[in-house]
Design a protein around this motif. Structure first.
Motif, short mmCIF file in Angstrom:
data_model
loop_
_atom_site.label_atom_id
_atom_site.label_comp_id
_atom_site.label_asym_id
_atom_site.label_seq_id
_atom_site.Cartn_x
_atom_site.Cartn_y
_atom_site.Cartn_z
N VAL A 154 -25.86 -17.40 39.96
CA VAL A 154 -26.59 -18.58 39.51
C VAL A 154 -25.70 -19.41 38.58
CG1 VAL A 154 -28.64 -19.46 38.33
CG2 VAL A 154 -28.77 -17.33 39.66
N HIS B 21 -32.84 -20.66 34.61
CA HIS B 21 -33.17 -19.34 35.17
C HIS B 21 -34.63 -19.29 35.64
CE1 HIS B 21 -29.48 -17.15 34.66
NE2 HIS B 21 -29.38 -17.56 33.40
N LEU C 161 -25.74 -22.58 36.24
CA LEU C 161 -26.70 -23.47 35.58
C LEU C 161 -26.01 -24.73 35.09
CD1 LEU C 161 -28.83 -20.98 33.44
CD2 LEU C 161 -29.22 -21.80 35.77
N ALA D 255 -33.02 -19.67 41.33
CA ALA D 255 -32.35 -18.60 40.57
C ALA D 255 -32.87 -17.22 40.98
CB ALA D 255 -32.55 -18.82 39.08
#
Length: 289
Positions: free
Chosen positions: A228, A217, A230, A222
């Motif tokens: 987003v 993040h 990850l 992001a």
């Protein structure tokens, strides 16, 4: 990075003798300290593992792993290739390279599974499924991931653009008409690509939805993305570990495919006939031969 370093510098006079040794090592070699276990760090500076753990607690962390993660998060875009090579060599420490690398990749997938936001994943699937046009962008080592997505998305969708990345101007020429209803998928891991980030900002400013596949993040991607995703990438090695990002991409392709199952079955039925007609794939030899 500056916040953590400043905190260590400010509290240095109040540390015990052993903690001061740890603090000085981190201040001078934070790139290496970020990837050392508590026992390894203690042995390096000549203190016990428990002293290292107490040092992390003194800084306000729940334990050493939290301090270590903070260091890793702060420096992940700062390590040069040479530093990454040095860290990689230190971490191997004479151990079996094949086993060490494969275990590290397994850890990356486990951490990704634990940390990925399921709502963000579904949001990305919905955005891609309903997009008028999909743009896919990844440069340098991330281009391998972008090409993989592009290959399958071109089978699943009619309007997919795999953005070629030879120059900044070429990127913007290819996404010039991006706008509302479109989706841009940007992929980048440390050290983050300015070209990818600029293209994502442009797409967002033009009203398109932006999906980021990145590692944290704290990643600049992001901050400009609507969704987003990850995936852990072991940036301590001089070779980018793309195992976890590729697993997320696999899941994304499957999820998108399942949402368009009827259309996709028709597409692959047509493809099978084409592959057969034009002899695309090697056929098993006849058993009689």
């Amino acid at each position: 990075m500056n916040d953590l370093i400043n905190k260590i510098q400010n509290e240095l006079p109040d540390f015990s003798k052993g903690q001061k040794q740890i603090a000085r090592f981190i201040l001078e070699h934070y790139d290496k300290a970020a990837f050392m276990t508590a026992s390894r760090l203690g042995a390096t500076v000549g203190v016990s593992e428990s002293t290292v753990v107490r040092f992390a607690t003194e800084l306000g962390y729940d334990g050493y792993p939290h301090l270590q993660r903070a260091l890793q998060e702060m420096i992940r875009n700062k390590l040069t290739s040479v530093q990454r090579m040095e860290v990689s060599s230190d971490r191997m420490g004479g151990r079996d390279v094949l086993q060490t690398v494969l275990h590290a990749d397994m850890d990356m997938i486990r951490m990704t599974l634990d940390e990925i936001d399921r709502d963000a994943f579904q949001g990305a699937v919905d955005a891609l499924t309903g997009a008028k046009r999909i743009y896919i962008l990844g440069v340098r080592s991330a281009s391998a991931l972008a090409n993989f997505v592009g290959f399958y998305f071109n089978l699943l969708f009619e309007n997919v653009t795999l953005v070629h990345t030879n120059s900044v101007s070429e990127i913007f020429e290819q996404i010039l008409r991006v706008g509302p209803g479109d989706v841009l998928l940007g992929i980048s891991f440390p050290r983050y690509s300015k070209r990818t980030l600029s293209a994502m900002r442009y797409a967002g400013d033009r009203g398109a939805r932006v999906v980021a596949l990145t590692d944290s993040h704290l990643s600049p991607l992001a901050r400009v993305a609507d969704h987003v995703l990850l995936a852990r990438s072991d940036m301590a090695s001089f070779v980018d570990s793309l195992v976890a990002p590729l697993s997320v991409i696999n899941a994304l392709i499957v999820a998108v495919g399942m949402s368009r199952r009827g259309e996709i079955e028709q597409t692959f039925n047509r493809l099978e006939r084409i592959w057969e007609e034009y002899d695309v794939y090697e056929k098993p030899e006849d058993d009689a031969n």
